[in-house]
Design an enzyme around this catalytic site. Structure first.
Site, mmCIF file in Angstrom:
data_model
loop_
_atom_site.group_PDB
_atom_site.id
_atom_site.type_symbol
_atom_site.label_atom_id
_atom_site.label_comp_id
_atom_site.label_asym_id
_atom_site.label_seq_id
_atom_site.Cartn_x
_atom_site.Cartn_y
_atom_site.Cartn_z
ATOM 1 N N HIS A 108 -7.410 -5.061 -1.755
ATOM 2 C CA HIS A 108 -6.336 -4.264 -1.182
ATOM 3 C C HIS A 108 -6.077 -4.730 0.254
ATOM 4 O O HIS A 108 -6.987 -5.084 0.972
ATOM 5 C CB HIS A 108 -6.742 -2.781 -1.194
ATOM 6 C CG HIS A 108 -5.623 -1.871 -0.825
ATOM 7 N ND1 HIS A 108 -4.699 -1.427 -1.750
ATOM 8 C CD2 HIS A 108 -5.256 -1.339 0.361
ATOM 9 C CE1 HIS A 108 -3.826 -0.648 -1.144
ATOM 10 N NE2 HIS A 108 -4.138 -0.589 0.137
ATOM 11 N N SER A 130 0.847 -1.192 0.000
ATOM 12 C CA SER A 130 0.000 0.000 0.000
ATOM 13 C C SER A 130 0.885 1.245 0.000
ATOM 14 O O SER A 130 1.774 1.356 -0.848
ATOM 15 C CB SER A 130 -0.977 -0.053 1.174
ATOM 16 O OG SER A 130 -1.993 0.893 1.033
ATOM 17 N N ASP A 144 -9.141 -4.182 -6.332
ATOM 18 C CA ASP A 144 -8.526 -3.059 -5.621
ATOM 19 C C ASP A 144 -8.737 -1.785 -6.417
ATOM 20 O O ASP A 144 -8.520 -1.772 -7.633
ATOM 21 C CB ASP A 144 -7.029 -3.349 -5.480
ATOM 22 C CG ASP A 144 -6.253 -2.340 -4.652
ATOM 23 O OD1 ASP A 144 -6.834 -1.322 -4.227
ATOM 24 O OD2 ASP A 144 -5.059 -2.576 -4.435
#
Length: 171
Positions: A142, A14, A112
């Site tokens: 995600h 991330s 995502d």
């Protein structure tokens, strides 16, 4: 002492992957500002372009853990002003080029909001001749690396990523 500076990888997931990307870019675009240049990158579902919305942002921006509203909250807290989103330090996909960037493995989640920008970043690196492997985990969302307690296959993902990292550092 004893650190082999030729065998350092930058990685994360991330925003951690974004920071790893930005540091790798900084190591080649502004080498005097960084003491270490990585030999490899491990990037899991990075933010690479905060300047625009993509079809995956629209498609997966609600109900898939990372939501558009949350992304915007993060972006507002990171950017001083809207123009900052156009800076490669915020949106690495918008960098002027990637000369001398190290090889990368980019792991993406199929559900995502960041999927399209991850794909675009991988393509851009590949178009510039960089060795980039992309693994797209089609059914995952995600932050999948934190889902071991609910998704049994995550152990296999960790194994795959660990094996790739070991091979890259052994080369």
């Amino acid at each position: 002492e004893g650190l082999d500076l030729t065998r350092v990888a930058f990685g994360g997931d991330s925003v951690g992957a974004t920071l790893a990307t930005v540091l790798a870019l900084q190591s080649v675009l502004e080498p005097a500002t960084l003491a270490i240049k990585p030999c490899w990158q491990l990037l899991c579902y990075p933010v690479t372009d905060a300047s625009t919305n993509s079809p995956s942002t629209e498609l997966f921006g609600e109900g898939y853990l990372l939501e558009t509203e949350t992304l915007e909250w993060f972006y507002r807290h990171y950017a001083r002003e809207a123009a900052d989103r156009l800076d490669w330090r915020f949106s690495p996909l918008l960098a002027p080029g990637y000369p001398g960037m190290p090889p990368a493995l980019i792991a993406l989640a199929g559900h995502d909001p960041l999927l399209d920008e991850g794909r675009a970043y991988a393509r851009r690196l590949q178009e510039q001749g960089l060795a980039v492997e992309v693994i797209e985990y089609a059914g995952l969302i995600h932050d999948f690396l934190r889902l071991q307690s609910v998704v049994p296959d995550i152990d296999e993902v960790y194994g795959q990523l660990t094996q790739a990292l070991r091979a890259a550092l052994a080369a």
